[in-house]
Design a protein around this motif. Sequence first.
Motif, mmCIF file in Angstrom:
data_model
loop_
_atom_site.group_PDB
_atom_site.id
_atom_site.type_symbol
_atom_site.label_atom_id
_atom_site.label_comp_id
_atom_site.label_asym_id
_atom_site.label_seq_id
_atom_site.Cartn_x
_atom_site.Cartn_y
_atom_site.Cartn_z
ATOM 1 N N TRP A 76 0.850 -1.199 0.000
ATOM 2 C CA TRP A 76 0.000 0.000 0.000
ATOM 3 C C TRP A 76 0.883 1.246 0.000
ATOM 4 O O TRP A 76 0.625 2.205 -0.741
ATOM 5 C CB TRP A 76 -0.908 -0.022 1.226
ATOM 6 N N SER A 77 1.937 1.204 0.802
ATOM 7 C CA SER A 77 2.823 2.372 0.905
ATOM 8 C C SER A 77 3.546 2.646 -0.406
ATOM 9 O O SER A 77 3.880 3.799 -0.711
ATOM 10 C CB SER A 77 3.830 2.195 2.044
ATOM 11 N N LEU A 78 3.811 1.610 -1.204
ATOM 12 C CA LEU A 78 4.470 1.822 -2.490
ATOM 13 C C LEU A 78 3.617 2.688 -3.408
ATOM 14 O O LEU A 78 4.130 3.566 -4.106
ATOM 15 C CB LEU A 78 4.781 0.481 -3.159
ATOM 16 N N PHE A 79 2.321 2.448 -3.406
ATOM 17 C CA PHE A 79 1.417 3.264 -4.214
ATOM 18 C C PHE A 79 1.355 4.688 -3.661
ATOM 19 O O PHE A 79 1.373 5.665 -4.423
ATOM 20 C CB PHE A 79 0.017 2.638 -4.233
ATOM 21 N N TYR A 80 1.271 4.803 -2.356
ATOM 22 C CA TYR A 80 1.190 6.124 -1.733
ATOM 23 C C TYR A 80 2.479 6.910 -1.943
ATOM 24 O O TYR A 80 2.455 8.072 -2.378
ATOM 25 C CB TYR A 80 0.916 5.957 -0.231
ATOM 26 N N LEU A 81 3.603 6.298 -1.640
ATOM 27 C CA LEU A 81 4.877 7.009 -1.691
ATOM 28 C C LEU A 81 5.285 7.363 -3.115
ATOM 29 O O LEU A 81 5.913 8.405 -3.342
ATOM 30 C CB LEU A 81 5.960 6.169 -1.015
ATOM 31 N N SER A 82 4.949 6.526 -4.074
ATOM 32 C CA SER A 82 5.256 6.884 -5.463
ATOM 33 C C SER A 82 4.428 8.092 -5.901
ATOM 34 O O SER A 82 4.931 8.990 -6.590
ATOM 35 C CB SER A 82 5.016 5.696 -6.392
ATOM 36 N N SER A 83 3.159 8.137 -5.485
ATOM 37 C CA SER A 83 2.293 9.257 -5.844
ATOM 38 C C SER A 83 2.726 10.552 -5.172
ATOM 39 O O SER A 83 2.460 11.643 -5.685
ATOM 40 C CB SER A 83 0.837 8.954 -5.463
ATOM 41 N N LEU A 84 3.370 10.429 -4.035
ATOM 42 C CA LEU A 84 3.836 11.604 -3.293
ATOM 43 C C LEU A 84 5.210 12.072 -3.751
ATOM 44 O O LEU A 84 5.409 13.247 -4.095
ATOM 45 C CB LEU A 84 3.888 11.274 -1.797
ATOM 46 N N THR A 85 6.172 11.161 -3.757
ATOM 47 C CA THR A 85 7.570 11.574 -3.920
ATOM 48 C C THR A 85 7.954 11.865 -5.368
ATOM 49 O O THR A 85 8.697 12.809 -5.631
ATOM 50 C CB THR A 85 8.527 10.510 -3.355
ATOM 51 N N ILE A 86 7.473 11.066 -6.311
ATOM 52 C CA ILE A 86 7.900 11.279 -7.700
ATOM 53 C C ILE A 86 7.412 12.629 -8.229
ATOM 54 O O ILE A 86 8.214 13.408 -8.759
ATOM 55 C CB ILE A 86 7.480 10.110 -8.606
ATOM 56 N N PRO A 87 6.113 12.977 -8.112
ATOM 57 C CA PRO A 87 5.708 14.309 -8.572
ATOM 58 C C PRO A 87 6.453 15.437 -7.864
ATOM 59 O O PRO A 87 6.843 16.424 -8.498
ATOM 60 C CB PRO A 87 4.207 14.346 -8.261
ATOM 61 N N TYR A 88 6.662 15.287 -6.557
ATOM 62 C CA TYR A 88 7.358 16.339 -5.818
ATOM 63 C C TYR A 88 8.773 16.539 -6.355
ATOM 64 O O TYR A 88 9.202 17.665 -6.620
ATOM 65 C CB TYR A 88 7.414 15.983 -4.329
#
Length: 250
Positions: A76-88
């Motif tokens: 679950w965190s992989l989906f969340y963290l990719s959506s957060l960190t990559i765009p940032y």
Amino acid sequence: MTTNAISMPETAVAKGLSAAFAGPHAWCNEKMLLSADLVDGIPLTEFFASGAFDRALSTYAASFEGGDRRAVASMWSLFYLSSLTIPYVVAWALERQVLPISFDQMTVALSADGLPRALGVPAPGEWSHGDGQEIFSALQPLMDEHLVRVIAHLKSVGGIAPKLAWNNAAVYIDYALRSAGTEPLNDQADAMTSLRLMPNGAPNPFFDCLRHEDEDGARVCRRKICCLRYLLPGIPSCGSLCALPNQRNQ
């Protein structure tokens, strides 16, 4: 990051949240939006404090017929963290745009399976001057204002160790820096995981999370800590990135 805010570029306004979200990064438009445009978004503070996160994990876990709870939380965190960190990171690397990613000001929207579908931010943020190449200055808001908070919830509700969650985040930050396509950012990606201490003297949570090794004549990136996906049926291995030798070809 030592920054001097400047006025919002008209080109960035015309293209959405960030002008960086184009070409190979266009998919970021679907993962990070203005909160006003994420109509089914829930404030993160409410989502993680109300039991909604626990219910989301349970919904996602139903896909795996009683799969290991820690592995479910890690995936679950992989989906969340990719959506957060990559765009940032992409917005900072390509446009010097600092997105406002404070945990207290963002929202999240879920898919039917309980996974995070998109994240919402309150505004497009600021465009900054400065050297732009000191990675820890660039990442400090992301780390201090968001990652520390969400990683605490991943531990308390999902049962995963903070070291695992930081490793999950490091994978995507490293990818975002290297996919920006400039050699200095590759150097900064290396620095992110090779320095034991950050420039402010604090321990670096990304230290040694990733290792770049030569294997059969090719340079491969490898995690230090496994994301536990092998504990969930039907989830493919992450290949050469995996920390476990016996899982790399599964």
